[in-house]
Design a protein around this motif. Structure first.
Motif, mmCIF file in Angstrom:
data_model
loop_
_atom_site.group_PDB
_atom_site.id
_atom_site.type_symbol
_atom_site.label_atom_id
_atom_site.label_comp_id
_atom_site.label_asym_id
_atom_site.label_seq_id
_atom_site.Cartn_x
_atom_site.Cartn_y
_atom_site.Cartn_z
ATOM 1 N N PHE A 115 -85.142 -55.718 1.010
ATOM 2 C CA PHE A 115 -84.048 -56.127 0.126
ATOM 3 C C PHE A 115 -84.068 -57.644 -0.078
ATOM 4 O O PHE A 115 -83.986 -58.131 -1.213
ATOM 5 N N VAL A 116 -84.170 -58.397 1.018
ATOM 6 C CA VAL A 116 -84.159 -59.864 0.911
ATOM 7 C C VAL A 116 -85.367 -60.354 0.131
ATOM 8 O O VAL A 116 -85.269 -61.276 -0.686
ATOM 9 N N THR A 154 -86.972 -62.963 -5.077
ATOM 10 C CA THR A 154 -87.792 -63.068 -6.279
ATOM 11 C C THR A 154 -86.960 -62.850 -7.539
ATOM 12 O O THR A 154 -87.083 -63.588 -8.519
ATOM 13 N N CYS A 155 -86.101 -61.833 -7.502
ATOM 14 C CA CYS A 155 -85.267 -61.500 -8.658
ATOM 15 C C CYS A 155 -84.399 -62.683 -9.062
ATOM 16 O O CYS A 155 -84.284 -63.017 -10.246
ATOM 17 N N CYS A 156 -83.806 -63.328 -8.076
ATOM 18 C CA CYS A 156 -82.944 -64.491 -8.312
ATOM 19 C C CYS A 156 -83.689 -65.579 -9.070
ATOM 20 O O CYS A 156 -83.199 -66.117 -10.066
ATOM 21 N N ASN A 181 -66.513 -69.542 -3.012
ATOM 22 C CA ASN A 181 -66.827 -70.556 -2.006
ATOM 23 C C ASN A 181 -65.547 -71.140 -1.422
ATOM 24 O O ASN A 181 -64.448 -70.882 -1.919
ATOM 25 N N GLU A 182 -65.710 -71.941 -0.397
ATOM 26 C CA GLU A 182 -64.567 -72.534 0.276
ATOM 27 C C GLU A 182 -64.434 -74.036 -0.009
ATOM 28 O O GLU A 182 -63.700 -74.742 0.671
ATOM 29 N N TYR A 183 -65.151 -74.533 -0.996
ATOM 30 C CA TYR A 183 -65.081 -75.955 -1.323
ATOM 31 C C TYR A 183 -63.666 -76.333 -1.743
ATOM 32 O O TYR A 183 -62.979 -75.575 -2.421
ATOM 33 N N SER A 184 -63.259 -77.530 -1.371
ATOM 34 C CA SER A 184 -61.936 -78.009 -1.766
ATOM 35 C C SER A 184 -61.937 -78.338 -3.252
ATOM 36 O O SER A 184 -62.991 -78.515 -3.877
ATOM 37 N N LEU A 222 -74.973 -64.803 -6.887
ATOM 38 C CA LEU A 222 -75.158 -63.354 -6.809
ATOM 39 C C LEU A 222 -76.044 -62.984 -5.628
ATOM 40 O O LEU A 222 -75.748 -62.040 -4.870
ATOM 41 N N SER A 223 -77.126 -63.726 -5.472
ATOM 42 C CA SER A 223 -78.051 -63.460 -4.377
ATOM 43 C C SER A 223 -77.346 -63.574 -3.025
ATOM 44 O O SER A 223 -77.469 -62.695 -2.169
ATOM 45 N N ASP A 224 -76.587 -64.638 -2.844
ATOM 46 C CA ASP A 224 -75.869 -64.835 -1.575
ATOM 47 C C ASP A 224 -74.893 -63.693 -1.318
ATOM 48 O O ASP A 224 -74.796 -63.163 -0.202
ATOM 49 N N LEU A 225 -74.155 -63.306 -2.356
ATOM 50 C CA LEU A 225 -73.139 -62.262 -2.198
ATOM 51 C C LEU A 225 -73.763 -60.910 -1.879
ATOM 52 O O LEU A 225 -73.261 -60.169 -1.019
ATOM 53 N N TYR A 226 -74.866 -60.589 -2.557
ATOM 54 C CA TYR A 226 -75.511 -59.299 -2.283
ATOM 55 C C TYR A 226 -76.138 -59.269 -0.886
ATOM 56 O O TYR A 226 -76.123 -58.236 -0.208
#
Length: 257
Positions: free
Chosen positions: A75-76, A81-83, A207-210, A99-103
């Motif tokens: 999967f990874v 590659t898809c990303c 994300n958690e950025y301020s 998207l890649s990070d979330l999946y």
């Protein structure tokens, strides 16, 4: 030391290839391996679905003794590659990487090979659907306008002006402004603002950025300017938008609030 490491790897590789031949395993050719990504980057949903049916019956090299871990590795490898294929084909990099990070986060929480395989197909179809929409939205633009859009996508964190873009794509600023408005239906400045606010919504949700960090990252004058502009066009402040969207997005993935 390095030569010794290389020699050991050569021996291991030779043994591995010998065992593959003994087991009559034939690795897919590069064109075969990349064919699925062609469907994705072209937004060919029907072609991709046919590919996914064939993919279910495909054999893959052994990467782990654990069937679940085997699926995780595959999967990874595929989503990495898809990303990048989608970014090269026009998808905004923050969207594709996001998207890649979330999946990958979602995949990491799954416990069975069946669930990971199902998520793999969902991920591929999601990327393909987004690429289909991207191609449909960019078919009527001239090469210079596409260059202009690409420059904006790649410089979201900078202060962007019509003169900077015009100099970059070697076009008269006044003429670029006129042609852009005619083809896109928005002024360049309105388009830039729209893209930056869309990117801000993505950052607020995923994300958690301020708000200060987001304002600085996207090239707004300051947090106050960013907040005022966001509320003017979105109807809520950035903090109110995050409160409405962030928890819904991440609760199912085990992210902290």
């Amino acid at each position: 030391m390095q030569d010794e490491v290389v020699k050991k790897m050569d021996v291991a590789l030779s043994d591995y290839l010998f065992r593959q031949r003994e087991e009559e395993y034939v690795h897919a050719t590069l064109p075969q391996e990349m064919s699925g990504f062609e469907y994705v980057k072209n937004g060919d949903i029907k072609g991709l679905k046919r590919f996914l049916v064939r993919h279910r019956k495909a054999e893959f090299p052994k990467l782990s003794e654990s069937p679940v871990q085997q699926e995780r590795y595959l999967f990874v490898s595929v989503i990495t590659t898809c990303c990048r294929v989608c970014i090269e084909s026009g998808m905004p990099s923050d969207e594709s990487y996001g998207l890649s990070d979330l999946y990958i986060l979602k995949m990491d929480s799954l416990k069975t090979t069946e669930d990971i395989k199902a998520l793999y197909e969902e991920m591929m179809l999601d990327y393909a659907g987004r690429m289909k929409a991207y191609h449909e939205n960019h078919t009527d633009y001239s090469p210079k306008i596409l260059q202009c859009m690409e420059y904006i996508e790649n410089h979201m964190h900078n202060r962007i002006t019509i003169k900077i873009i015009a100099d970059e794509i070697e076009m008269n600023a006044s003429w670029l402004s006129t042609v852009f408005a005619k083809e896109v239906g928005l002024s360049v400045s309105d388009y830039i603002r729209q893209k930056k606010l869309t990117a801000a919504k993505h950052l607020l949700s995923y994300n958690e950025y301020s708000c200060t960090d987001i304002a600085e990252y996207l090239g707004f004058a300051n947090e106050s300017h960013f907040s005022a502009l966001f509320k003017k066009y979105e109807g809520v402040t950035p903090k109110e938008y995050r409160k409405k969207t962030y928890n819904k997005t991440f609760t199912s993935m085990g992210r902290r609030e």
